[in-house]
Structure formats: structure tokens, C-alpha cells
Design an enzyme around this catalytic site. Structure first.
Site, PDB file in Angstrom:
ATOM      1  N   HIS A 168       0.954  -1.326  -0.116  1.00 11.84           N
ATOM      2  CA  HIS A 168      -0.001   0.020   0.082  1.00 11.84           C
ATOM      3  C   HIS A 168       1.064   1.318  -0.050  1.00 11.84           C
ATOM      4  O   HIS A 168       1.872   1.223   0.829  1.00 11.84           O
ATOM      5  CB  HIS A 168      -0.814  -0.021   1.166  1.00 11.84           C
ATOM      6  CG  HIS A 168      -1.780   1.328   1.430  1.00 11.84           C
ATOM      7  ND1 HIS A 168      -2.292   1.754   0.467  1.00 11.84           N
ATOM      8  CD2 HIS A 168      -1.772   2.041   2.419  1.00 11.84           C
ATOM      9  CE1 HIS A 168      -3.069   2.908   0.857  1.00 11.84           C
ATOM     10  NE2 HIS A 168      -2.648   3.203   2.005  1.00 11.84           N
ATOM     11  N   HIS A 183       1.156   5.911  -1.124  1.00 16.28           N
ATOM     12  CA  HIS A 183       0.291   6.993  -1.682  1.00 16.28           C
ATOM     13  C   HIS A 183       1.169   7.534  -2.668  1.00 16.28           C
ATOM     14  O   HIS A 183       1.247   8.781  -2.744  1.00 16.28           O
ATOM     15  CB  HIS A 183      -0.076   7.951  -0.451  1.00 16.28           C
ATOM     16  CG  HIS A 183      -0.934   7.750   0.731  1.00 16.28           C
ATOM     17  ND1 HIS A 183      -1.838   8.538   1.213  1.00 16.28           N
ATOM     18  CD2 HIS A 183      -1.532   6.443   0.939  1.00 16.28           C
ATOM     19  CE1 HIS A 183      -2.538   7.949   1.761  1.00 16.28           C
ATOM     20  NE2 HIS A 183      -2.367   6.560   1.823  1.00 16.28           N
ATOM     21  N   ASP A 223       2.371  -5.192 -20.145  1.00 12.76           N
ATOM     22  CA  ASP A 223       3.274  -6.153 -19.797  1.00 12.76           C
ATOM     23  C   ASP A 223       3.191  -6.563 -18.431  1.00 12.76           C
ATOM     24  O   ASP A 223       3.631  -7.517 -17.863  1.00 12.76           O
ATOM     25  CB  ASP A 223       4.704  -5.598 -19.871  1.00 12.76           C
ATOM     26  CG  ASP A 223       5.294  -5.410 -21.450  1.00 12.76           C
ATOM     27  OD1 ASP A 223       4.655  -6.311 -22.166  1.00 12.76           O
ATOM     28  OD2 ASP A 223       6.035  -4.624 -21.638  1.00 12.76           O
ATOM     29  N   HIS A 237      -8.574   7.823  -1.884  1.00 13.36           N
ATOM     30  CA  HIS A 237      -7.814   7.281  -1.041  1.00 13.36           C
ATOM     31  C   HIS A 237      -6.281   7.075  -1.806  1.00 13.36           C
ATOM     32  O   HIS A 237      -5.548   7.939  -1.893  1.00 13.36           O
ATOM     33  CB  HIS A 237      -8.206   6.044  -0.245  1.00 13.36           C
ATOM     34  CG  HIS A 237      -7.258   5.481   0.905  1.00 13.36           C
ATOM     35  ND1 HIS A 237      -7.617   4.594   1.876  1.00 13.36           N
ATOM     36  CD2 HIS A 237      -5.816   5.809   1.027  1.00 13.36           C
ATOM     37  CE1 HIS A 237      -6.641   4.563   2.697  1.00 13.36           C
ATOM     38  NE2 HIS A 237      -5.532   4.995   2.254  1.00 13.36           N
ATOM     39  N   TYR A 248       9.508 -13.989 -22.910  1.00  9.98           N
ATOM     40  CA  TYR A 248      10.182 -12.984 -22.645  1.00  9.98           C
ATOM     41  C   TYR A 248      11.146 -13.397 -21.504  1.00  9.98           C
ATOM     42  O   TYR A 248      11.047 -14.276 -20.779  1.00  9.98           O
ATOM     43  CB  TYR A 248       9.456 -11.759 -21.961  1.00  9.98           C
ATOM     44  CG  TYR A 248      10.242 -10.466 -21.429  1.00  9.98           C
ATOM     45  CD1 TYR A 248      10.596  -9.625 -22.357  1.00  9.98           C
ATOM     46  CD2 TYR A 248      10.755 -10.621 -20.126  1.00  9.98           C
ATOM     47  CE1 TYR A 248      11.493  -8.519 -21.949  1.00  9.98           C
ATOM     48  CE2 TYR A 248      11.472  -9.428 -19.703  1.00  9.98           C
ATOM     49  CZ  TYR A 248      11.781  -8.410 -20.446  1.00  9.98           C
ATOM     50  OH  TYR A 248      12.788  -7.549 -20.036  1.00  9.98           O
TER      51      TYR A 248
END
Lengths: 229, 229, 229, 229
Positions: free
Chosen positions: B92, B94, B117, B168, B226
Site C-alpha cells: 500500500h 500513496h 506487460d 484514498h 520474454y
């Protein structure tokens, strides 16, 4: 220094340029006399790159001829460009602003002398690729659609050494690795400026072609007078 | 290394990623066999973080089972996500552009191959939470509204390992901590590009789904080609 | 450490925060028991700042009582704020985005939880100052127009510890120097996000007041539950 | 230190300012008593710059009088400015935002006190140059069109020490090299703020002239009261 040493060192220089994010991006250099080009291996972090990991690929067959690793997944794109354009090195990045223009399907406009010092006109965007082109030989077809873009618009790959692949990212090239990286850096720089100018002055008049040509030829060709003789 | 060591080291890697501002942000990793996950303590500056400050939380009860400090106030959100999604780590932050999209209540559009991708489609935004949901068990309800967002839109949390919580900020996840951080970094990167493209070319055509799928499956699943085998 | 030591150290911390450009910006701290505040001298480069160059000013008279240099030209603004607001430190910067909002005469909207974690609502902009207010006692009048802005809108200087002076720049404050700097940093951070959100989604719905309050009071007041006890 | 030492050191300071990209940009300083100015050689990387590479040019003839290298290709522009404006040093950069305003053919508006502390009004843009002006003596004509811009608008080169050359880039100047660099830095700073304010609040009221004058004269002229005596 041999080709793999130069390719390794140049890929590291590209990594230090700030133009690549994570493992996005690769650089190749060609030795036309030897009929090969050297390119970054696929998915190897720049921090772990050494000359022996560089892959050497045949210009004729497109197959690896030296190196134990798989070459960059974009190798067939480089191959098509070397076959069509007279250049010594190719750089592929996902540099932020140029990639964003590719996503916006918008050419980077030649709006000033900074741009004209390096590129004699707008940086074109390819058309979108078809399902067929994407479905098989995708990377080779990416190169073909770039070449088509230049042919269709009668652009000189020498005078405009960069392109935006629609919804993908830029490729830039030059006579050698240092010049190709420099072109990729300037591309990003002028992309930032064109983006901002478009937002604040969408109807700003474009510079006259004679201004663009004066700057382009001040640095290129036989009448160049920038720098030391 | 045990779970708390890895969680500590990964939280420090997150801090070095440039994605967290001040004490905003946290990372957890799960050990499903042991039925626990390890998470950053609440409000502790990254510079002072040590493995013994990491809190271990039960997947069943949601209660701390190891560690003297209070876990991140976002712990109940992580818990809900671990219960609903098959992932090994959750991040998490910001981070600026992803958080801004959350504030703008605008999904981050899948506008190119950089995005494809890593994410097979747009990054969704949750609906706004109700007064009831915010008034009690706010953080658990945050997790629930994320899960609802994926269920309602029939999105795969594996194929789209990130979400924007309305007004948020983003959550991202992955099979392990390194991949979760990488997804959070790419999320921020593509957020910057999508924001700029929207401003300069609001009506730019979206890439074809076959282009998105080609890139997504070039790097994921059994037919990926890849990188090195 | 005495007041001048703390003021010096805090001004240097402000300089390192990236919020000040050149000699723009200053920080003061107050000792209400002693009836004085300590502030940066005018026009002194941060690199040359030492505690003995800090000027101590009387809260009652506004006159310097310690230090040989002239105090910051903004000293009368600080004085007015200390007289009106119950805060321990004041920071003035010309940080880029907050200053830009001041020039745009646009409040920084509280559009998400990042903002609400620090400010319980929009950051207001003062009205333009009159020719009379600018013509004499300009800096004291700057403080007065800030106080007027809070009084007129019935804003709490504790809950919204920052302001934008029209066509000038922000002031931020807090219970101590570290908190005032942190508020100034978050102010700049949320300014960047609000600016970008306004451009891409000018009609985005604002967050509900209950979401703002939940976040503000999660970190402030007697029912706060963020961080360690 | 002689003129070439100062010019070398000042060009290196310019390079460290972050305002120049690659070899774009140059700085000159004048010694009016000696009738010469010293300028960066053309195309020499800043990393290789030493005092003996600096070129000294006659103010009367415009010809090099000291130094083995070719002077900057922009030398005739500097010459025209020294002849017309009473300044001690000139800086030319392609700094991103100022150059972008030049490409947008948009003046940098004086929208706040940060700008007014350094420039007493908008930063003007020259008209586009004609084919004749570009075709011969291009760089001298660039200087002439700058001077024309100031004459036509009755601007003071002392009060507004910078200009944007249409579709090219900024020039800034000052009484000495340090001030010229500082003006170039502030120019870029206020360009960033004006660009952002224009996007978010295109109709924002401009600051009153008395506010601009108060700030300008707080730092300039006989009644200045900013800084230490």
C-alpha cells in the site's frame, strides 16, 4: 574493444541515461562488414550485464551466432531496421514522455531549435498494427511497420533518427551507440517540451521550415559550423 | 530468513523505491502454510524499522500473534485481500500519480504495452464507501470494497494486480514481495503516462485487446517467451 | 539546546526539505513563556546560517531583542500569526505547487485521505491585498489578511495549519518546528495531486466529509488510533 | 582571477545549475574597460572546459582576440546584447520550461511575488525572425530581434533581465555572472509555476502592479530593505 564489449558498455550507458525503467529497453550496434549486430539479452537486469551475456546476431539469417543467452525479444525489430536504414546503432526505450506520445498516437512536433538541432521535422507515429501482424512475427512486423512509416511519408531515417510505435514506445538510432543514445535523450527532452507547449498554447504557430533547416544544417552536413573543426 | 526478516527487508525496499512519502505506505507478506502474514507496525519511520518491530498477524483471527507493537492501521485491509485473493504480498502506498487517479475517481487506462506487460487491462477504482462502512471497521471495509470491485467487474486479481481506492490511494500485490513492489512501481509509471496522454489526446484510440494480450502473455503464463528460460 | 540553536537547526532542516528555492523561505519558533520567537535573518544563504545569526524577536513589541543581523523581512507576518494562532512554529516557503495555487488564486482542495490525514479541509487563499495594505506595513498586513481569512471562514488554524497568500506563497505552522515542516511538505505533496486531478477530472466528486473526518481524527485528538501509543 | 578564469568557472557553475542539457547553453562575461567579453567555445563539453579554452572576443569588432578555439556559435547574439544593454554577463540556456514558453510563443506572466522579486513584469517573447534574418548573420540578427523587442515595448533590460527568443530559447543577463545565472534559474522556476497556473486557472486575476513594484523594489534600488545592509 570488440563488438560485445562495446555493446555491453553502451547498454550500461543507456541504463545510466535515465531513459530505461526496470528492464525495459535495449541497445544494439551493428558491424556491417562482419554481417552481425550485438544486442542485450532478454530480461537480464542491467546490473548483471557483462560482455559475455551480449548476443551476436546474423544480419542475414537473424539467428544468434555468438552468446549462450536468448537475445532481446525485440531483436527482430532491430534486424528489420538495420536492413532498411543506414545506421550503426539502435536504442529502444520506454522513456516516459516519448512513450506517452506513442500512447497518445501523436507525433512529437518540431516546435523549436532544440528539436531541429537533432531532428529535421516531427517524430512520426506508426499506424496501429493489425491482428495478423501482432499474432505472428510480432517483433519483426514492428520493424516493418516502422520502415513503412518512413517510406510512406518519404522521411529520411538519417534526418529523423527516431520513431514512435503506436501504443508501444520509441526507437531511436544513429551512426554509433553514443549518437543513438544522445538522440534518444533529446527525443525525450523535446517530447517533454512539446507536450507542455501543446497544453498551454495548442494553436501556437509552428516554426518556419527555414529556421528548422538552419539549425539542422548548422550541426549536420558539409556546411555545419557548430563545434570545433 | 524468517517471515519478519523478509517483511522488514521488503518494507525497506519499498521505502527506497520512492513510492512512499513520509510514513505513508506499508507492505505485508503472507505465509499461508503457517496461516499468518507479517506487516509493518503503525507509524514507525522506515529508518527505525527492524525485524523485531514487524508484527505477525493471524489470517484466521486477524489478531497479532507476534510482535510488541501495533500493526499498521491498514492491517484489516490486508487481511481481507489475503482472504479473497491468491497473492503472496501486498503493498500500500500513496504514490503520487496513482493516488491522484484515486482522487480523480478515474481508472488508469491500459493505453500501451508498458501497462500490458504487467496488467491485463485498466486499473479499476472502487466505489465511494458509505458512511456506515467508514464509520465502523473502516479498514476491513476498505478491503471488502476492493474485493467487491473485482467481483462486480469479473476482474482477475492475478491479471490485474492493483486497485485504486476512491479518494484514498492504491494497493498492489503479487506472488512475492519483490513482484508486489515492482507492480506498485509500474503502476505509478503507467499512471504518469496515462495522465499525460489523457491531457494531450483525450480521444486517442485505445490499443486493441490483441496487442494487450500479446504483451501480457509474452511475460506471463505457459507461452511466455520474454527473458531467459 | 536554546531557542536559537533549535531555530538554526530547524531552518537547515527546512532547507534540506527541498521546499525552499535559493533564499526564499524562513522558519520561526516561539517560546511563549519567554515572550519571544526566533527567526532566520534576512537574505542569509542557508549554507552560512549559524545559531548566532538567528534573530530573537519580542512577541509584545515585535522588535529584535537578540542578534546582530536584521530579521527576515517577513518577521511582522510571523508576529501577527503568533498573536492570533495557537502554534509553536511557522514555516514560509515558495514551494512550487503551493505557490502556484496561490498565484492561481485557487484553494488546494481536500480531495483525499492524504490531505485529510493532515488538514481537515481545503487550504484557503487570502483575498488580494489593497494598495494601502501593501503600501505600508506590508508584511504585518500580510499576517492580518491571513488571520482575517481564517476568521471570516470560521476555520480552525489548528485543523487547517496552512494558508496560501494570494499571488505570493504559502505559510504553514504546527505545534513545533518538525510538525510545521511536515505540514509544509504535505501541503506541497497534496498540491501536486490536486493540481493533476483538477486537470484530468475537473468534475470529480469530492470525498464525503465523514471520510475526511475519519482520517483526520485517526491521527489527531483523543480518539486517534494511528501509530504507537 | 582574470576574465577567462571567471568565465570558465561561471560556465561550470551554469552546468551545475541543472539549466543546461548536453552542450546546449553558454555564458559570457564582459570587461567593458578592456573592450572585450569572454565566452564558452563552441560544442565543447562542460566536463572538458578549462580557462585556456575560453575565447575572448572584441566588443568593437566581434572578432576573437584570445584563445585558439572557435567561440560559441551564439557569440554574435551576445555581442549585440552587450552593445545594447548595460549588463555584465549573459547566460543562454535551453532550460525546459522557459524554452517551452519560447516554443509556445507565450510570455512568462508575472503572476506573483517570486517573479516580481527578480523581474518587474512579464518575460517577453521576440517576434519570429524572417527568412532574410535567418538566412544570413542569423546569430547577430537573433541579438537584434531581442533588442528590438525591448525597444518596441519600452522595456528596461535592467528591470526585466531575460527574454524568450521565439521557437528557440531564453537569454538572461545581470550585472555579473552569478546574478545572470540566478536570473536564469528564477526564470525557469517562475516558468514552471506560470505554466501550471495557466492550466488550472486560465482566468486567474493578475497581481496588482503595486504588489509587483513593492516586491521588486524591496530587493532592488535605493529603498531596498531585503537582506543585510
Amino acid at each position: 574493444m570488440n563488438l560485445r564489449d562495446i555493446a555491453c558498455r553502451s547498454n550500461l550507458a543507456l541504463a545510466e541515461s535515465g531513459l530505461v525503467f526496470g528492464t525495459f529497453g535495449n541497445l544494439s550496434i551493428v558491424d556491417r562488414a562482419a554481417g552481425v549486430f550485438a544486442i542485450k539479452p532478454s530480461g537480464v537486469p542491467y546490473a548483471e550485464l557483462t560482455p559475455d551475456k551480449i548476443v551476436v546476431v546474423s544480419l542475414e539469417s537473424g539467428a544468434p551466432v555468438e552468446g549462450a543467452l536468448r537475445p532481446s525479444s525485440d531483436t527482430p525489430t532491430h534486424l528489420e531496421l538495420y536492413r532498411a536504414f543506414d545506421c550503426g546503432a539502435i536504442v529502444h526505450t520506454h522513456s516516459e514522455y516519448a512513450t506517452m506520445f506513442a500512447q497518445a498516437r501523436t507525433p512529437i512536433g518540431c516546435m523549436g531549435t532544440t528539436h531541429a538541432d537533432y531532428f529535421r521535422g516531427d517524430i512520426p507515429v506508426t499506424r496501429a498494427m493489425t491482428a495478423l501482424e501482432v499474432g505472428a512475427d510480432y517483433e519483426a512486423n514492428t520493424g516493418k511497420v516502422i520502415v513503412e512509416t518512413f517510406r510512406t511519408a518519404a522521411l529520411s531515417a538519417e534526418e529523423v533518427p527516431a520513431v514512435l510505435v503506436a501504443n508501444h514506445a520509441p526507437f531511436a538510432w544513429g551512426p554509433d551507440a553514443a549518437k543513438a543514445i544522445e538522440n534518444a535523450r533529446i527525443l525525450e527532452f523535446v517530447a517533454r517540451m512539446d507536450w507542455r507547449a501543446r497544453l498551454v498554447a495548442p494553436n501556437a504557430p509552428r516554426p518556419d521550415q527555414f529556421l528548422i533547416d538552419t539549425h539542422y544544417f548548422r550541426k549536420h552536413g558539409t556546411s555545419a559550423y557548430y563545434g570545433q573543426k
